[in-house]
Design a protein around this motif. Structure first.
Motif, short mmCIF file in Angstrom:
data_model
loop_
_atom_site.label_atom_id
_atom_site.label_comp_id
_atom_site.label_asym_id
_atom_site.label_seq_id
_atom_site.Cartn_x
_atom_site.Cartn_y
_atom_site.Cartn_z
N PRO A 145 -17.77 -67.62 -24.70
CA PRO A 145 -16.65 -68.62 -25.40
C PRO A 145 -16.63 -68.25 -26.84
CG PRO A 145 -18.09 -70.05 -24.29
CD PRO A 145 -18.39 -68.55 -23.84
N VAL A 146 -18.01 -68.06 -27.43
CA VAL A 146 -17.73 -68.06 -28.85
C VAL A 146 -17.89 -66.92 -29.56
CG1 VAL A 146 -19.56 -68.94 -30.98
CG2 VAL A 146 -19.51 -70.41 -28.93
N THR A 147 -18.46 -65.89 -28.92
CA THR A 147 -18.59 -64.48 -29.41
C THR A 147 -17.53 -63.49 -28.95
OG1 THR A 147 -20.09 -63.80 -27.94
CG2 THR A 147 -21.24 -64.71 -29.73
N GLY A 148 -17.00 -64.00 -27.83
CA GLY A 148 -16.01 -62.96 -26.93
C GLY A 148 -16.62 -61.97 -26.48
N GLY A 149 -18.11 -61.79 -26.26
CA GLY A 149 -18.74 -60.71 -25.59
C GLY A 149 -18.45 -61.01 -24.05
N ILE A 150 -17.97 -59.63 -23.44
CA ILE A 150 -17.88 -59.75 -22.03
C ILE A 150 -19.18 -59.01 -21.04
CG2 ILE A 150 -16.26 -59.05 -20.34
CD1 ILE A 150 -13.88 -59.09 -21.97
N ARG A 151 -19.57 -59.97 -20.21
CA ARG A 151 -20.55 -59.16 -19.60
C ARG A 151 -20.34 -59.15 -17.93
NH1 ARG A 151 -22.36 -63.53 -21.92
NH2 ARG A 151 -22.97 -64.60 -19.80
N VAL A 152 -21.06 -58.34 -17.34
CA VAL A 152 -20.83 -58.22 -15.65
C VAL A 152 -21.38 -59.65 -15.32
CG1 VAL A 152 -21.56 -57.07 -13.66
CG2 VAL A 152 -21.28 -55.71 -15.89
N ASN A 153 -20.52 -60.12 -14.22
CA ASN A 153 -20.86 -61.55 -13.67
C ASN A 153 -21.30 -61.62 -12.11
OD1 ASN A 153 -21.04 -64.37 -13.88
ND2 ASN A 153 -19.43 -64.37 -12.51
N GLU B 166 -20.90 -47.95 -13.09
CA GLU B 166 -20.81 -48.58 -11.68
C GLU B 166 -22.06 -49.09 -11.47
OE1 GLU B 166 -19.63 -45.99 -8.65
OE2 GLU B 166 -20.54 -44.32 -9.65
N ALA B 167 -23.08 -48.72 -11.98
CA ALA B 167 -24.51 -49.13 -11.74
C ALA B 167 -24.77 -50.32 -12.50
CB ALA B 167 -25.48 -48.02 -11.88
N SER B 168 -24.31 -50.80 -13.33
CA SER B 168 -24.29 -52.02 -14.14
C SER B 168 -24.81 -53.36 -13.27
CB SER B 168 -23.28 -52.25 -14.99
OG SER B 168 -23.03 -51.57 -15.91
N LYS B 169 -25.73 -54.17 -13.70
CA LYS B 169 -26.15 -55.43 -13.09
C LYS B 169 -25.38 -56.38 -13.78
CE LYS B 169 -30.47 -54.16 -14.11
NZ LYS B 169 -29.98 -53.08 -14.47
N PRO B 170 -25.48 -57.70 -13.00
CA PRO B 170 -25.08 -58.79 -13.71
C PRO B 170 -25.83 -59.10 -14.98
CG PRO B 170 -25.13 -59.29 -11.42
CD PRO B 170 -25.92 -57.92 -11.69
N GLY B 171 -24.91 -59.48 -15.92
CA GLY B 171 -25.68 -59.68 -17.35
C GLY B 171 -25.54 -58.75 -18.24
N ASP B 172 -25.09 -57.52 -17.75
CA ASP B 172 -25.34 -56.45 -18.66
C ASP B 172 -23.82 -56.56 -19.45
OD1 ASP B 172 -27.22 -55.35 -17.49
OD2 ASP B 172 -26.36 -53.76 -16.43
N GLU B 173 -23.89 -56.15 -20.94
CA GLU B 173 -22.87 -56.33 -21.87
C GLU B 173 -21.81 -55.15 -21.54
OE1 GLU B 173 -21.28 -58.59 -24.84
OE2 GLU B 173 -23.08 -58.90 -23.96
N VAL B 174 -20.67 -55.63 -21.62
CA VAL B 174 -19.70 -54.51 -21.23
C VAL B 174 -18.90 -54.27 -22.50
CG1 VAL B 174 -17.48 -53.83 -19.95
CG2 VAL B 174 -19.47 -55.38 -18.81
N MET B 175 -18.25 -55.23 -23.26
CA MET B 175 -17.64 -55.01 -24.42
C MET B 175 -17.26 -56.42 -25.29
SD MET B 175 -13.94 -54.65 -22.71
CE MET B 175 -12.77 -54.45 -24.11
N GLN B 176 -16.78 -56.20 -26.30
CA GLN B 176 -16.51 -57.61 -27.06
C GLN B 176 -15.09 -57.74 -27.27
OE1 GLN B 176 -18.19 -58.01 -30.89
NE2 GLN B 176 -18.39 -60.39 -30.71
N VAL B 177 -14.31 -58.81 -27.19
CA VAL B 177 -12.95 -59.02 -27.90
C VAL B 177 -13.13 -60.12 -28.81
CG1 VAL B 177 -11.80 -58.86 -25.57
CG2 VAL B 177 -12.51 -60.82 -26.28
#
Length: 1012
Positions: free
Chosen positions: A326-334, A279-290
């Motif tokens: 859109p290319v790698t599928g990496g999801i980040r905090v926005n 919950e303390a993650s900042k915008p730009g932090d990587e979360v997961m990848q699809v």
């Protein structure tokens, strides 16, 4: 041109060698069909018997015009002149039919493919419904041409030093087929007749016939759609031969490259994807990848996948809390604002589209769980330890290292994990978390005696190099699963004590070595080092048993094999999995703290009994958090949920939703999340009581509000029904209990039951009240039951040639009515062939008439008979049994010839193929032999074909016109034979074109010539 032609240079002009002087003196004819493939087109899918489809043309380099052709498909026949006809009606269910036609020439079998193709005509209304065509030269005026290279040295072989650019052809072409691709051409085709052929994968190698070439025109065809995902290119060799010259061009390599079409959607590698974010993650932090895969051509736009987030649920505090690359599928905090106490989980709808996001699409989900943050680092109580460990000991305790952590006790931020980061390059030690979760334990995982590879020595014997049996067991080799390599990775060294006297070679056998999965373990035959070639998976197989062998080179004597057990060490690579989601349960509103509500359970695929599969449960949140945020508590070990605080009120809050976490490693490892939904039910404060009992209906009254759940009643049989023979239910009035039988009652076992029945409301009492009871006495009435055969279906195996009156089997039934002392008599109800009889008193079944396995009454070698067992009650009861006789075949049928009449010419007569049939099974049938009987030898020859299943009958002398009787004796592989008589009508004609006038055949009146 009707298709996409992607030839790199359009038309490749290659030059063929000039003719070598005097080649005609060395000419050599090549027998064969005049086309690589014959295509006969018809206008209808249904073809009538006798229809002529066209001709195949064969040249054996002589003046012969008639040959013995054989069709692979028995529905077609080919006359001696090559005319293809239908022997019986045929429907082209798929619009086409392919088969092969062959003939013999100079001792060799020559085959050509034939296709019958439905292709409707337009604008024709006459009665001709069929047409035949073959691929013809000049079908496409713009067809690309591949010329063989030209040489000044005449017509001779030479090797080229350049490569033909590939022919590009698209996959999934819709035809019609065959479809022309390119024309192969020799520059000498104006001086001599050139014949073309192709070889290679797709031509004469599987898939055979995918590509064909017209031997005369050189046009290369493809016969069906190509699939790049199955094979992306084909390499063919084109051959050009001068007819009569015997000298060919040097083969020309043709590469057919299959062009990718976008015919595969992206496929997500899993669905849903799951991940966590603090919950303390900042915008730009990587979360997961699809990730998604696409089976189209790698590196092309067809497989270039782009990812998009379509929606977010819940859309709070912002609808765009996350962004996807859109290319790698990496999801980040926005966006900021993640709060586990408000929103514990987000569900993202994800789209994957190929063609750089503009092509075919697939859809999936990504579930992101918001976790608590960790803001206190664990601290070792002591900064250093000095310990002693005995050598050669595995799984020895080295040290326990306690730590402290300021985070919330028993939370995931509080629990600790440990890692050895330096000083153990050989992996001799392992570290794990102790039971307290605040203690690290170091153990030995490999012997620490030496920095070299562990050695397994074969037992030493005083008798020299010879086999002997060991009386001890080698400890297992412990090896962790999921190793990252590099592979092959050494595990242990196998060593013979005799390796100093003689050269020893080592090998291994067993599962993982020479048995599947083959090659998982290998051994260096000279050094004896045992390797593992890929990572192991304990969940697939937790141990492997190998046998190590040591052989003295040249001595022929070996050590006794040594057993090696490789034990796969479990790594925590499996999350807990809830057995259902959501879990549902109910709780009465009058429940007190401590009362059990329900249980949640989760499983873990890691090693049973280890910390990796030791699951702990936690309630993460309660919705709504009223009247207290902790209305419920969960047992962390069992998952049992109990009431923690008072204040349940169904009228105010009828339902609670609990967010549950399951974590392995005793709560400190991998986590999974689920829900428990608890419904609050109304309580009851009025008892029920019995008013009267009648038969097996129980009437009663209740003082609660009529038609409410607290007034409705339920019933339970509490005594007298240990076998569950009865069931109790509530009647329509809700104040009546009905008892029914749940299982059949048996008078012979028990003829009376006394049941004790209690009644309660549908909801439990809110206060302590007594329970009303009633007694029900059930008397069982006796009925006549049918006799029972054991087994109901009896299977026996007997030879088909059992003599009449032979005993087959005793098949009897028992009468369940033991008290009646009744007698059972037996009858055969259904004996389709009338082969059997039964003794009415004993049930002994005998052979009444000879059985025959080849009878139409026998299916799959089985003959079924229905047997009746009838008791002698006043109203008899009948039981049924089925006897199945599996008939063993005996050689009781001689082979026979199907044909009885043939017609042949008396000059240059064509051989006649006669079919042979044997009703017996394969063991008593082919291969067959044939002998001419009587004087038939003088005029005829008879021999078996190559498969020994058909007879080739040939007239060898010129006979006068008339009917002749030819007697043939055909024998099976056991020598059983039958003599068949063939009426041969000999006509005054020549070759395979049999032309008989009625006068010629019947000119001798009723007299026929018998060939004895």
């Amino acid at each position: 041109m009707g298709a996409f032609w992607f030839v790199e240079l359009g038309v490749l002009i290659l030059f063929l060698q000039a003719f070598k002087p005097g080649f005609s003196e060395e000419s050599k004819c090549l027998p064969g069909f005049n086309s690589e493939m014959y295509i006969f087109k018809v206008e209808r899918n249904h073809l009538r018997s006798g229809r002529s489809l066209g001709k195949v043309v064969f040249d054996d380099c002589t003046s012969r015009t008639s040959f013995l052709f054989h069709s692979e498909d028995s529905r077609f026949k080919v006359d001696g002149d090559g005319t293809l006809k239908l022997k019986r009606g045929l429907t082209l269910h798929n619009g086409h039919k392919e088969f092969y036609v062959s003939t013999q020439s100079k001792g060799k079998k020559i085959t050509v493919p034939v296709r019958v193709l439905h292709e409707a005509r337009h604008g024709h209304h006459h009665n001709h419904h069929e047409m035949t065509t073959q691929p013809k030269p000049g079908e496409s005026l713009s067809l690309p041409v591949l010329n063989f290279p030209k040489s000044s040295g005449g017509l001779k072989r030479r090797k080229r030093d350049w490569v033909i650019p590939p022919i590009n052809f698209p996959e999934n072409d819709r035809g019609p087929f065959p479809k022309n691709m390119v024309k192969i051409k020799s520059s000498n085709d104006k001086e001599v007749k050139i014949q073309y052929s192709i070889t290679g994968t797709g031509a004469d190698l599987p898939p055979v016939g995918l590509f064909t070439v017209d031997k005369n025109s050189g046009i290369l065809y493809v016969t069906q759609p190509l699939d790049r995902e199955r094979k992306d290119q084909y390499i063919l060799l084109a051959h050009a031969v001068a007819v009569g010259a015997g000298i060919a061009e040097y083969p020309m390599e043709i590469i057919v490259k299959v062009i990718d079409m976008n015919d595969n959607k992206p496929v997500f590698t899993q669905d849903p994807f799951t991940g966590t974010v603090p919950e303390a993650s900042k915008p730009g932090d990587e979360v997961m990848q699809v990730t998604a895969t696409d089976a189209d051509e790698e590196g092309s736009a067809n497989s270039d996948v782009r990812y998009t987030i379509l929606s977010q649920e819940p859309p709070l505090p912002s609808p765009n809390m996350f962004v996807i690359n859109p290319v790698t599928g990496g999801i980040r905090v926005n966006a900021p604002g993640l709060d586990r106490e408000k929103f514990t989980k987000y569900t993202l709808a994800i789209q994957a589209a190929d063609m750089e996001g503009n092509g075919l699409t697939s859809f999936g989900k990504a579930i992101i769980t918001v976790t608590d943050s960790n803001d206190n680092a664990p601290q070792f109580v002591m900064p250093s330890y000095t310990v002693s460990v005995p050598e050669n000991k595995v799984d020895a305790l080295v040290v326990k290292m306690p730590v402290t952590d300021g985070d919330e006790p028993h939370s995931s931020a509080w629990a600790t994990t440990y890692k050895i980061v330096d000083g153990d390059p050989q992996g001799l030690f392992s570290v794990c978390t102790g039971p307290s979760k605040l203690e690290g334990t170091i153990m030995t995982v490999k012997p620490g005696e030496s920095l070299s590879l562990p050695v397994l020595n074969f037992p030493k014997s005083s008798g020299g190099l010879k086999r002997r049996k060991r009386d001890w067991v080698i400890p297992p080799i412990n090896f962790p699963e999921n190793g990252r390599g590099p592979f092959p990775k050494n595990m242990v060294k196998i060593k013979s004590s005799n390796d100093k006297e003689v050269k020893i070679q080592y090998s291994i056998t067993g599962t993982g070595a020479d048995l599947p999965p083959v090659g998982l373990f290998t051994v260096d035959k000279n050094s004896g080092i045992l390797y593992v070639t890929q990572s192991l998976d304990r969940e697939k197989k937790d141990q492997y048993i190998l046998l190590a062998h040591a052989v003295a080179v040249g001595a022929g004597s070996a050590e006794d094999p040594m057993e090696i057990i490789v034990k796969v060490i479990d790594m925590n690579d499996n999350k807990p999995v809830f057995t259902q989601d959501p879990f549902t349960g109910t709780v009465p509103e009058a429940s007190k703290p401590g009362d059990e509500v329900m249980q949640v359970t989760a499983t873990d695929a890691d090693e049973e009994g280890s910390a990796n599969s030791d699951v702990r449960y936690t309630i993460l949140s309660q919705e709504p958090p009223l009247p207290s945020p902790n209305m419920f508590v969960i047992n962390p070990v069992t998952g049992g949920i109990r009431i923690k605080a008072p204040g349940l009120n169904r009228e105010k809050i009828p339902k609670y939703t609990l967010a549950i976490q399951a974590a392995d490693m005793e709560g400190n490892g991998l986590t999974s999340f689920g829900k428990a939904i608890i419904t609050v039910t109304d309580s009851n404060d009025n008892p029920s009581y019995t008013v009267s009992v009648s038969d097996i209906k129980v009437d009663l009254t209740d003082g609660d509000d009529p038609h409410s759940s607290t007034c409705s009643t339920t019933y339970k049989i509490v005594d007298g029904d240990t076998q569950g023979l009865f069931s109790g239910s509530t009647g329509p009035s809700k104040l009546e209990g009905i008892i029914t039988t749940a299982k059949p009652l048996d008078f012979e076992k028990n003829n009376k039951y006394t049941l004790l029945v209690t009644v309660q409301n549908e909801v439990p009492f809110a206060i302590s009240l007594s329970t009303s009871t009633a007694t029900v006495v059930v008397n069982v009435e006796d009925v006549n039951e049918a006799p029972v055969f054991t087994p109901v279906e009896k299977i026996i195996r007997k030879p088909e040639d059992l003599p009449v009156d032979s005993d087959l089997v005793l098949y009897t039934a028992t009468d369940p009515d033991t008290a009646r002392n009744q007698k059972v008599i037996y009858k055969i109800r259904n004996d389709p062939a009338g082969w059997l009889s039964i003794n009415k008193d004993t049930g002994l079944i005998k052979v009444k008439s000879l059985m025959d396995r080849e009878s139409t009454f026998v299916q799959d070698n089985k003959y079924s008979v229905i047997v009746l067992g009838i008791d002698n009650d006043e109203i008899p009861a009948t039981g049924t049994g089925t006897l199945i006789i599996e008939l063993e075949d005996v050689n009781d049928n001689a082979p026979t010839i199907d044909e009885s009449v043939i017609r042949v010419c008396n000059k240059e007569s064509s051989p006649q193929l006669l079919s042979v049939t044997d009703k017996d099974s394969a063991g008593f049938a082919a291969p067959y032999t044939v002998q001419l009987q009587g004087s038939s030898h003088s005029s005829w020859t008879a021999r078996m074909n190559d498969t020994k299943t058909g007879i080739i009958l040939t007239l060898k002398t010129v006979l006068d016109s008339g009917d002749y009787m030819v007697v043939l004796r055909v024998s099976d592989n056991q020598g059983l034979h039958h003599e068949s008589t063939i009426q041969a009508s000999v006509c005054d004609c020549k070759g395979a074109d049999v032309q008989c006038t009625d006068e010629a055949v019947t000119g001798f009146g009723p007299l026929a010539f018998w060939e004895f």
